[in-house]
Design an enzyme around this catalytic site. Structure first.
Site, PDB file in Angstrom:
ATOM      1  N   GLU A 192       0.826  -1.198   0.000  1.00 39.58           N
ATOM      2  CA  GLU A 192       0.000   0.000   0.000  1.00 39.58           C
ATOM      3  C   GLU A 192       0.865   1.255   0.000  1.00 39.58           C
ATOM      4  OE1 GLU A 192      -2.618  -0.387   3.405  1.00 39.58           O
ATOM      5  OE2 GLU A 192      -2.721  -2.560   3.124  1.00 39.58           O
ATOM      6  N   GLU A 201      -9.980   5.872   3.047  1.00 36.52           N
ATOM      7  CA  GLU A 201     -10.326   5.079   4.232  1.00 36.52           C
ATOM      8  C   GLU A 201     -10.238   5.987   5.453  1.00 36.52           C
ATOM      9  OE1 GLU A 201      -8.680   1.172   6.747  1.00 36.52           O
ATOM     10  OE2 GLU A 201      -7.679   1.823   4.912  1.00 36.52           O
TER      11      GLU A 201
END
Length: 433
Positions: A237, A348
């Site tokens: 990520e 997120e």
């Protein structure tokens, strides 16, 4: 500001001052967060030993205008090489084979106007560069961790780690998102049955407000393989995040993350554990990105590419105008040692429901997707790397947001921005109690 050279014992005076009472406050005006806690000398000794492991002796130290300390560490002394699987690892010296672009297009131009939207798009860089000092050749810049950083986390084990997801019943082709542990998303994703060897996007940079110190807001790319409902998920990520708990302030920062066991024991943010091998002397992972976008004003974005080098199999990351940052060695992974099966792009947040109500922590710019350019945050030019190491525009994506009254996402396509989407939201509002 200039720079100064420090020796290995730089944290001892700080720890002595913390022996009785540790006071820490996040530099987040919206939070007004101050906490006091008793800290035992035994705990401080454990923290010191951990800091000694990850804060390597610097060749030179740079003080950033935002208060960060950037240590220039010899690349062969960086934390990555402490990993048990990398004891015999030789840092990759030959440049990776970059993905080929199948179609000629204006890519990675950091300063340009767009005829698709009204406004100006500019590339964002890092705040620690402002004083003009750079790390010497042969070293890598590492943001120094402090005792305060560790004490803001739940425990020493949790420092620098994401919360492990809670398995829930879910569609097999759904992306790796779980809202039961307080995480909420607005993401786009590819199908789960294809072989993927990398992903790229250009991400709009904002500074969303955070309600409580243990929440965060991030915008990132996920490169995934393995079982989404088991313990063997592999994930790579990268993106930007605002995390008062991790960094002690409200600035958006470049970050990386990796795990090979569904966020249980392996992996971490940035260079807070061994694993990611940094090769660049100008990009500090975890450092603040500056400038940031403003409502109805100038828009700033960063380009991130993650891909598997077909020559040696390591997963490389480039930032901005094709600047190589470093790589995740193939030895760290099980499923990703071969290829990825899914890519996700998007936002997120953590919703801790601190007062029994939905958090007001913002995602993206804090505005909903339908507000559009200059108001809502965006991801543009979504691309994936295929099996012959070619970058191709993503033709079709699915989107997901758990609660569209809190945060949402809307995808589209244009000649200049390719597949793109707007996303985000304010969190708590009359329709999101």
């Amino acid at each position: 500001m200039g720079f100064l050279v420090r020796k290995r014992g730089f944290l001892a005076p700080l720890l002595l001052a913390l022996l009785l009472v540790q006071r820490f406050s996040a530099v987040v005006s919206a939070l007004n967060y101050t906490s006091y806690r008793q800290v035992s000398s035994m705990r401080l000794e454990r923290i010191q030993r951990h800091l000694d492991k990850i804060n390597k002796p610097p060749v030179m130290t740079i003080e950033s205008p935002d208060g960060d300390i950037i240590d220039c560490v010899h690349k062969r002394k960086q934390p990555a090489l402490d990993h048990p699987l990398l004891r015999n690892h030789k840092i990759q010296r030959d440049p990776p084979e970059r993905p080929r672009v199948k179609m000629l297009k204006e890519d990675d131009k950091t300063k340009k106007s767009t005829n698709v939207e009204e406004g100006v798009i500019r590339g964002s860089w890092q705040m620690w560069h402002r004083n003009g000092t750079r790390c010497p050749k042969g070293t890598v810049p590492i943001r120094r961790s402090t005792a305060q950083d560790v004490l803001r986390s739940k425990s020493l084990f949790d420092f620098g780690k994401k919360q492990a997801p809670i398995s829930l019943a879910r569609r097999k082709d759904a992306p790796d998102v779980v809202s039961a542990n307080g995480h909420e998303h607005a993401i786009a994703y590819t199908g789960s049955s294809q072989e993927v060897y990398g992903a790229k996007a250009t991400i709009n940079v904002w500074d969303p407000s955070i309600q409580v110190v243990n929440e965060f807001s991030l915008s990132q790319i996920w490169v995934l393989s393995g079982s989404f409902d088991g313990s063997d998920l592999n994930s790579i990520e990268a993106g930007w995040q605002v995390s008062p708990e991790l960094y002690g302030d409200s600035r958006p920062r470049l970050f990386t993350y990796w795990t090979s066991d569904s966020y249980q024991a392996t992996g971490c943010y940035n260079l807070l554990c061994s694993g990611f091998v940094q090769t660049n002397s100008r990009v500090a992972i975890g450092a603040a990105i500056s400038p940031v976008s403003s409502y109805a004003g100038n828009q700033y974005d960063i380009s991130i590419l993650i891909w598997k080098d077909p020559k040696l199999g390591n997963w490389w990351m480039s930032f901005g105008d094709n600047t190589l940052v470093g790589y995740w060695p193939a030895e760290l992974f099980t499923h990703l040692a071969n290829h990825a099966t899914m890519v996700e792009w998007g936002g997120e947040v953590v919703n801790s429901r601190a007062n029994g109500e939905h958090t007001s922590t913002q995602m993206g710019s804090g505005n909903f997707a339908e507000d559009g350019f200059g108001k809502a945050s965006y991801f543009r030019n979504l691309e994936i790397v295929d099996s012959d190491n070619s970058l191709t525009a993503v033709q079709s994506i699915s989107t997901l947001a758990e609660n569209t009254n809190c945060y949402n996402i809307k995808s589209s396509y244009s000649n200049e921005w390719g597949t793109h989407f707007y996303y985000g939201g304010p969190g708590s509002n009359p329709l999101c109690p």
